[in-house]
Motif scaffolding. Structure first.
Motif, short mmCIF file in Angstrom:
data_model
loop_
_atom_site.label_atom_id
_atom_site.label_comp_id
_atom_site.label_asym_id
_atom_site.label_seq_id
_atom_site.Cartn_x
_atom_site.Cartn_y
_atom_site.Cartn_z
N ARG A 266 15.37 77.42 -34.47
CA ARG A 266 16.32 77.52 -33.36
C ARG A 266 16.25 76.30 -32.45
NH1 ARG A 266 16.71 82.77 -29.33
NH2 ARG A 266 18.04 81.83 -27.71
N GLN A 267 15.06 75.75 -32.27
CA GLN A 267 14.90 74.62 -31.35
C GLN A 267 15.36 73.30 -31.96
OE1 GLN A 267 12.47 76.21 -32.91
NE2 GLN A 267 10.72 74.90 -33.40
N GLY A 268 15.72 73.32 -33.26
CA GLY A 268 16.16 72.10 -33.91
C GLY A 268 14.99 71.30 -34.49
N LEU A 269 15.31 70.26 -35.23
CA LEU A 269 14.30 69.43 -35.87
C LEU A 269 14.69 67.95 -35.74
CD1 LEU A 269 13.94 71.43 -39.22
CD2 LEU A 269 12.23 71.34 -37.40
N THR A 270 13.68 67.10 -35.69
CA THR A 270 13.94 65.67 -35.74
C THR A 270 14.23 65.27 -37.19
OG1 THR A 270 11.63 65.09 -36.16
CG2 THR A 270 12.32 65.28 -33.85
N ARG A 271 14.69 64.06 -37.37
CA ARG A 271 14.98 63.57 -38.73
C ARG A 271 13.72 63.64 -39.60
NH1 ARG A 271 18.37 59.19 -41.24
NH2 ARG A 271 17.09 58.24 -42.86
N ASN A 272 12.60 63.19 -39.06
CA ASN A 272 11.35 63.21 -39.84
C ASN A 272 10.93 64.63 -40.19
OD1 ASN A 272 11.12 60.42 -39.89
ND2 ASN A 272 9.81 60.34 -38.07
N GLU A 273 11.11 65.55 -39.25
CA GLU A 273 10.76 66.95 -39.52
C GLU A 273 11.66 67.55 -40.59
OE1 GLU A 273 9.01 68.22 -35.10
OE2 GLU A 273 11.16 68.38 -35.52
N ILE A 274 12.93 67.18 -40.60
CA ILE A 274 13.84 67.66 -41.64
C ILE A 274 13.43 67.11 -43.00
CG2 ILE A 274 16.21 67.58 -42.50
CD1 ILE A 274 17.14 67.57 -39.57
N MET A 275 13.10 65.82 -43.05
CA MET A 275 12.70 65.22 -44.33
C MET A 275 11.41 65.86 -44.85
SD MET A 275 13.75 61.18 -44.12
CE MET A 275 12.76 60.81 -42.68
N GLU A 276 10.51 66.17 -43.94
CA GLU A 276 9.26 66.83 -44.36
C GLU A 276 9.54 68.23 -44.89
OE1 GLU A 276 5.01 68.26 -42.38
OE2 GLU A 276 6.27 66.81 -41.33
N ALA A 277 10.47 68.95 -44.25
CA ALA A 277 10.79 70.31 -44.65
C ALA A 277 11.56 70.37 -45.96
CB ALA A 277 11.58 71.01 -43.55
#
Length: 477
Positions: A266-277
């Motif tokens: 819900r709080q969103g993700l940074t680009r790096n967090e999205i790539m990690e996920a």
């Protein structure tokens, strides 16, 4: 254009193009089902003298046959013209036909789903560029509209074209979904009279996509319609998710992976967090993927307060995708009454907060209007603080940073009745303000602002903390 709901700016653009003394090339783009085709057909009605719609994933030969049939329809001929061997020949056929049809008033050529016509190594775009530059652009009484759901393709290959179409687009329209007020007006035009809470429920599930709302019947409640479209055997939206991304993007599984990752946060993700996920790698391909999703309106980028774009937070902004992944995919329960049974569940409470927050972020103009600051220049951002070792973190999903030296820190809460601030939540709010002050040291006045469905109960915690409040009713204005 009287039948069109909303679309005031778009109607002005299209009307002005008709009165232009020069040839016009108009690009219209926006996500699937948002109403692009309806807008053009309604705006230009009897002026369209040739129309062709691209076929998804068709080969060159099939697209050329489709062109021939479209030309036959335009000519109102019993016999189709010969199928051209290539697009250079096809556009020469079109030129010869148009030369006999153009008159003193502007005539319209309409290519719908334009990106689908440009198959690999087909030469379509090059032939189109040649057709426009050599002949069509010289016809003062000609207006050519190209439309596409693949928004990023339209941006890259048409609007920002560096070849033969460079700076050739005379007007462009990015068609967005309806806002809440437009959805309410659209439903009323269909004799569907729901209160604003019911309209809000529909928006939380389907967003402002006209196509998703068109089959609602007078006398049907929001819950009944959601049940019928999403959970019955032949529901229109049951298979939409599978088609939605694959009809717009190559390697759509990567786009879906980003959507799935954001749907969980819900709080969103940074680009790096999205790539990690998701396991995506850094580079131009991933950058393009983010751009495609953002330009098509599925995700939104928010620059944190006092940060720059490299620290951007991405959030899922497509209501249907969130609802599908939360309740429809792999659902064990289907059939009439499925959604009604969910309305008091923990899953509903979790989802409704996420969905309402997303809607608020799309209606910041209405929030500012309700606060009386519509005319004050402001910057919209989000903010979060994650402590390195111990200490308190904080998340703020909407900051309105104003030129008059004030900041509205907005808390968005969905509730089926008046929202009540209790002792625990009061402490969370106080901590949020404290952490924000200590870590940003703003030289502005902070106004804690509540955005809720039915307002906030006026108790001592409200009086102590809250300076402004906005209800869902204001989002419709």
């Amino acid at each position: 254009m009287d039948k069109l709901i909303g679309r005031q700016e778009e109607k002005k653009i299209l009307a002005n193009a008709l009165s232009s003394p020069e040839a016009e090339l108009i690009a219209v783009y926006g996500r699937r089902r948002v109403g692009k085709t309806y807008l053009i057909r309604n705006a230009y009605k009897e002026r369209i003298i040739f129309e062709m719609t691209g076929i998804h994933e068709a080969k060159l030969a099939e697209q050329l046959q489709n062109f021939s049939l479209s030309l036959q329809n335009a000519m109102n001929s019993a016999v189709p013209p010969a199928i051209p061997d290539n697009w250079i020949t096809a556009f020469d056929f079109l030129r010869k036909y148009l030369s006999t049809k153009l008159s003193s008033q502007k005539s319209v050529i309409f290519f719908d789903e334009f990106p689908w016509i440009h198959t690999a190594k087909s030469g379509f775009l090059q032939a189109f560029e040649h057709f426009w530059n050599v002949w069509a652009s010289r016809q003062a009484n000609l207006l050519l509209v190209i439309c596409g759901s693949a928004a990023s393709w339209m941006m890259e290959n048409i609007i920002n074209n560096k070849g033969g179409l460079h700076n050739r687009i005379s007007r462009q329209i990015r068609l967005l979904p309806f806002n809440l007020g437009e959805v309410e007006s659209y439903l009323k035009s269909k004799r569907i009279n729901l209160d604003q809470y019911q309209v809000l429920q529909l928006y939380m599930v389907m967003g402002g996509i006209p196509h998703y709302l068109k089959d609602m019947k007078p006398g049907e409640s929001a819950a009944q319609y959601i049940d019928r479209l999403c959970f019955t055997k032949d529901g229109t939206l049951k298979g939409e998710f599978k088609n939605l991304y694959r009809s717009l993007f190559d390697n759509a599984q990567n786009h879906e992976a980003v959507i799935r990752a954001l749907a969980k946060k819900r709080q969103g993700l940074t680009r790096n967090e999205i790539m990690e996920a998701t396991g995506l790698s850094s580079g131009g391909t991933t950058t393009k993927l983010f751009s495609e999703l953002e330009e098509s309106g599925f995700i939104s980028q928010y620059i944190p307060f006092d940060k720059d774009s490299k620290d951007a937070i991405y959030k899922l902004s497509d209501e249907y995708s969130l609802f599908y992944l939360k309740f429809m995919e792999g659902a064990k329960s289907t059939g009439a009454g499925t959604w009604l049974r969910q309305l008091n569940s923990a899953s509903f409470r979790s989802w409704s907060g996420f969905a309402f927050e997303s809607i608020c972020l799309k209606h910041v103009v209405q929030i500012k209007r309700s606060l009386g600051i519509e005319g004050v220049h402001s910057e919209i951002s989000a903010w979060r603080y994650v402590p390195q070792k111990g200490g308190s973190g904080a998340q703020i999903d909407l900051l309105i940073d104003r030129q008059d030296l004030c900041i509205n820190i907005c808390e968005m809460k969905f509730s089926t009745a008046e929202f009540v601030i209790d002792k625990k939540y009061s402490g969370e709010l106080e901590n949020k303000i404290k952490v924000f002050r200590n870590n940003t040291k703003p030289k502005k006045t902070l106004f804690l602002t509540m955005v809720t469905t039915y307002g906030v109960h006026k108790n001592s915690y409200f009086s102590h903390l809250i300076q402004n409040e906005v209800t869902a009713a204001a989002l419709f204005k």
